[in-house]
Design a protein around this motif. Structure first.
Motif, short mmCIF file in Angstrom:
data_model
loop_
_atom_site.label_atom_id
_atom_site.label_comp_id
_atom_site.label_asym_id
_atom_site.label_seq_id
_atom_site.Cartn_x
_atom_site.Cartn_y
_atom_site.Cartn_z
N LYS D 77 107.77 70.61 -41.35
CA LYS D 77 106.78 70.61 -42.69
C LYS D 77 105.63 70.84 -42.06
N VAL D 78 104.95 69.91 -41.41
CA VAL D 78 103.34 69.80 -40.85
C VAL D 78 103.06 70.28 -39.38
N GLY D 79 104.03 70.63 -38.54
CA GLY D 79 104.08 71.34 -37.31
C GLY D 79 103.18 70.15 -36.38
N ASP D 80 102.45 70.55 -35.53
CA ASP D 80 101.96 69.86 -34.51
C ASP D 80 100.75 68.88 -35.09
N THR D 81 100.17 69.17 -36.25
CA THR D 81 99.33 68.16 -36.91
C THR D 81 99.90 66.75 -36.97
N LEU D 82 101.29 66.65 -37.05
CA LEU D 82 102.03 65.39 -37.13
C LEU D 82 101.34 64.39 -35.84
N TRP D 83 101.13 65.02 -34.50
CA TRP D 83 100.64 64.29 -33.53
C TRP D 83 99.21 63.64 -33.80
N ARG D 84 98.64 63.95 -34.73
CA ARG D 84 97.33 63.21 -35.22
C ARG D 84 97.75 61.90 -35.72
N ARG D 85 98.75 61.67 -36.35
CA ARG D 85 99.26 60.48 -36.76
C ARG D 85 100.19 59.44 -35.87
N VAL D 86 101.09 60.04 -35.05
CA VAL D 86 101.82 59.48 -34.15
C VAL D 86 101.51 59.94 -32.63
N GLY D 87 101.65 59.00 -31.65
CA GLY D 87 101.38 59.19 -30.46
C GLY D 87 102.69 59.70 -29.86
N ARG D 88 102.79 60.14 -28.39
CA ARG D 88 104.21 60.45 -27.85
C ARG D 88 104.16 59.76 -26.58
N GLU D 89 103.61 58.49 -26.26
CA GLU D 89 103.93 57.73 -25.19
C GLU D 89 104.53 56.74 -25.19
N PRO D 90 105.40 56.44 -24.25
CA PRO D 90 106.39 55.20 -24.22
C PRO D 90 105.85 54.14 -24.73
N SER D 91 106.62 53.18 -25.59
CA SER D 91 105.66 51.90 -26.12
C SER D 91 105.59 50.97 -25.11
#
Lengths: 309, 309, 309, 309
Positions: D77-91
């Motif tokens: 739906k939103v492509g890589d703009t998703l990563w503005r709202r969610v990170g991608r690092e282990p917690s």
């Protein structure tokens, strides 16, 4: 009116027989060897009268209670610029916590947690040899207590040095942020020696008089610090003097106080009394179990709480 | 001897002209609209005399100052069992922090951070309808202030409810740990309404008298709480009343105090005065900038600090 | 089929001209002086063929890339008992974080953060003199790279030692928990020297071959570690090899990799290639900016990502 | 060459007889009632062949495994703009941790912790009615698994909703930071329903095929996502798929995988197999105890680890 002398003796009697006495600190052998059955209490009244009971003449390691006097000394040297390097908020976490140092970039929350006391020691070192700086503090304590016999227990100082990895970590960590200005081992040397000062309850209560007298050595005597500074040191003792149990101490005792892991506590009833209590067994928060209880009894009976009308 | 009436007027005059007034809270429109040029001060003396100046009759949203009265009410209901659900240590972190709740499994550090006040509201709800619980608190406030005109600003309550996502999060988070016993939305309803109580400086200072009088309504009057409880509430105000600036407030002002985001502060000089100050602009810590400054002036001039001899 | 040699040269050409090159580490003078315009890349294929371009023969300080080899050495000494003293989870916080050490009582989250590497160095020290332990690691590196000229840059080691307050803090902090068994200064000596090993991209890629070959030195050669251990070291590199940017490296590059603050990265395409890249400028996460970009280009073009079919 | 069919049956036999089976999740009754003696395994090979054993046709609540498919849908739906709202690092901290949300101002560390999945659900909601959004996800799952019988277990969804105070807290907390755009209860509705999707191992393994096939539905079939996106979802599963035990899963199993509290795990061997395993008993980290063990056996025997040559 309360008969303070009798009250002091009654409290000492009650504490002498207490079953639950807490656990003596064991991280260094000189402290681990202390007999937990000891209890001393000394109250110096505003008019100079002294009420003492129990093992009030016995020497003990004042440990973190020294932080009050080291802070007073450092404020005398650098004034309120000290607060650029140390905060004045309760820590909210255990006394040796390194976490907040990371979040707050090497600035300890207050001068009474270990990290803050290390910065204070660094200020007192001020380009001197460590033994000069510690000698200066010792002379200050002797002056305040009006007793030239006060000494440093070198065995305690050596034991602190040999096992103080956490304090070494704190000093180096703050050095990485630039908030320790000397080689960390020198600052640590001052700190370990100040913690090893040995005093009796009588000597400690005497040394605390200036905080009862609004900064004066004694009524009619010379100024040690300004009235504002005395009030502020009292405020810091109340909000930060018992690590993460400071709130509980204020709640139960209601006096500015500073505890040490050796089992001593200095408490101030402004305008009324300077109080030192000692019993080596500690409660879960690392503060003297019977010492805290004795102060609770004392303020309940006297109405000395700063929060009472 | 200080002429308190003149002092109060002088302080109000100084504050009226202050350039730096802080920032008015903007998270809800009814607060954002408040004129930052307002300043009110009211001092109720131990003998009942009242000194007021500035906008001391103007109504403002007491917000977190209500936590003092809600705590008093809850202690009246459940006594010291309250402390099983709430701590009494300074938080050491910003007032809306959820971190410590995770570390401490849903038990807030003290009753004056939002999480703690939510637990207190949950205790006051106690199986009632929310409007019954909030009505009970309102009657308590009217009784303490001796003023039946005190009301809740429904527009503020609605605005809080519409935007209070962080408080909704806190309540649900504690519910997950079992430390909220009612449906969170009901507990939140009580909390949002108690924050929306509107009072003047005069009403607020009057309502705080029992904390100056060792728990009595007024000299010779009935007991509101025991002397011990009054001391303890004062102790909590001093160690925890200004979020993570509580240490600074104790350092500078030296009185038990509780601030609210509406710009009000209630401060207690035990045995001497109950003080309410209001100015809507906040400092970086979220406490009234001019209100704090005014109290600093007042205690400096009067020597009312609990840390002074 | 991709012409790897040409691809390697194309990437080096692109990187040579890049404007945005990141910031060279400045915490010690020997690193601060490095020319940021350098870029080297070397790919050793499974069949032994070598493709290199740019400054691939230039020596650089491998810094934290040494942690991969020190871990391999320590696992050879103590086997999986190592995991009683070090975790194997990503840290989720910056590489020098001391916070998790407090929460997890002196057990570092993984062997690739500084704290974990200090425990690994402590294991490798194992009762030896520090220079024996570091000599052993150096011989291991020379063997793996098939190059006896690899040396330690003593100027870098001395500079690390003189400014490594944070690492000194970490070592002493873990000592307080009993997770450093030697005097901290000895363990730190080993660690600072291993970080100061100087290698070229060619040497580093050669040294990484055993991780491409399932634990064998080379096809048909002797075993360095078991297949399982090789897989596991690769797994740790992927999940933990880039501090708190490990997830991003896996997302963008898709290979096990370990970076160093000197600007070097070792990456492994199991069964396909061992890759070393070097460019001194670092991105915001402390990893080589152009090095990471080069690896992204390489895996995009070759399909070497471990996550590709 | 390994006979996968026999291996799958052998593993199922071993797991059927296992004594230590972990603890079934008990936070909602529909999960607490599940018989812990069940175990199912299904492997879909790259050529489409299916090997299944044990209770591989039994339906179970996929719970957090749904996060993989919801993420795929949201990226569509939103492509890589998703990563503005969610990170991608282990917690690096437990899966329901709210701490990092405070430190990182409402941006969850990755899409596979609950907070991140809530943001993903908020993206998938995208102005629709909740039931439209959840219907869309359900159709996507049916398409991927090639099975129109997949349904949502409404009893599970209702139970989640009734007890999900921690998730309600997370959603409201992020709403306070502006990172939830819909009314939290709507976003939560989507999330609770996606967790309640019921599938068998066979259906789940089928649905995971596109991640084995580099983004294609099946060999020669249509694209579901680009090759890069498939690799990246795999990378996220490997670094973040098992909460704070992701490192351990990578270390032991060596495959991208996503677990759910219902006891299911989806694992991908790129280019080789899509695997679903289910056993309701959980280990201390909240992941299927026998499921993890079965995958360890499977990759050890087949060499399918992405870290093997």
């Amino acid at each position: 009116m309360t008969d303070i002398g009798r009250l002091v003796r009654d409290i000492a009697d009650e504490m002498r027989g207490a079953e639950e006495r807490g656990e003596v600190a064991t991280y260094i052998p000189p402290l681990a060897r202390i007999d937990p059955r000891q209890f001393g209490l000394c109250v110096v009244m505003a008019d100079g009268e002294i009420h003492a009971a129990g093992d009030s003449e016995e020497l003990f390691s004042i440990q973190s209670v020294s932080k009050v006097f080291a802070l007073t000394q450092a404020l005398g040297k650098v004034g309120d610029t000290l607060w650029r390097r140390v905060g004045r908020e309760p820590s909210g976490t255990p006394f040796n916590s390194i976490v907040q140092l990371e979040r707050e970039e090497g600035v300890p929350r207050n001068p009474f947690i270990n990290a803050g006391a290390l910065v204070v020691a660094d200020i007192n070192l001020a380009g001197h040899e460590p033994r000069v700086a510690i000698g200066e503090l010792l002379r200050f304590m002797r002056y305040l207590a009006d007793d030239d016999t006060i000494i440093i227990d070198e065995a305690v100082a050596r034991a602190e040095q040999a096992t103080g990895f956490r304090n070494i970590a704190l000093a180096n960590y703050m050095k990485a942020f630039g908030n320790i200005t000397h080689p960390p081992e020198l600052t640590l040397g001052v700190y370990f020696h100040q913690c090893a000062i040995a005093m009796s309850c009588r000597q400690l209560a005497m040394a605390g008089r200036f905080l009862m007298h609004g900064g004066f050595y004694e009524p009619g005597g010379p100024r040690v610090v300004s009235g504002q500074r005395a009030r502020r040191i009292n405020a810091l003792m109340l909000t930060c003097g018992h690590y993460d149990a400071s709130g509980d101490f204020a709640f139960r005792v209601g006096l500015p106080g500073k505890s040490g892991v050796g089992g001593g506590i200095l408490a101030i009833a402004p305008g009324k009394a300077a109080i030192a209590v000692w019993s080596p067994g500690l409660n879960a928060n690392g503060n003297s179990l019977l010492g805290t209880l004795a102060l609770e009894r004392l303020t309940e009976a006297t109405g000395w709480s700063v929060f009472a009308r």
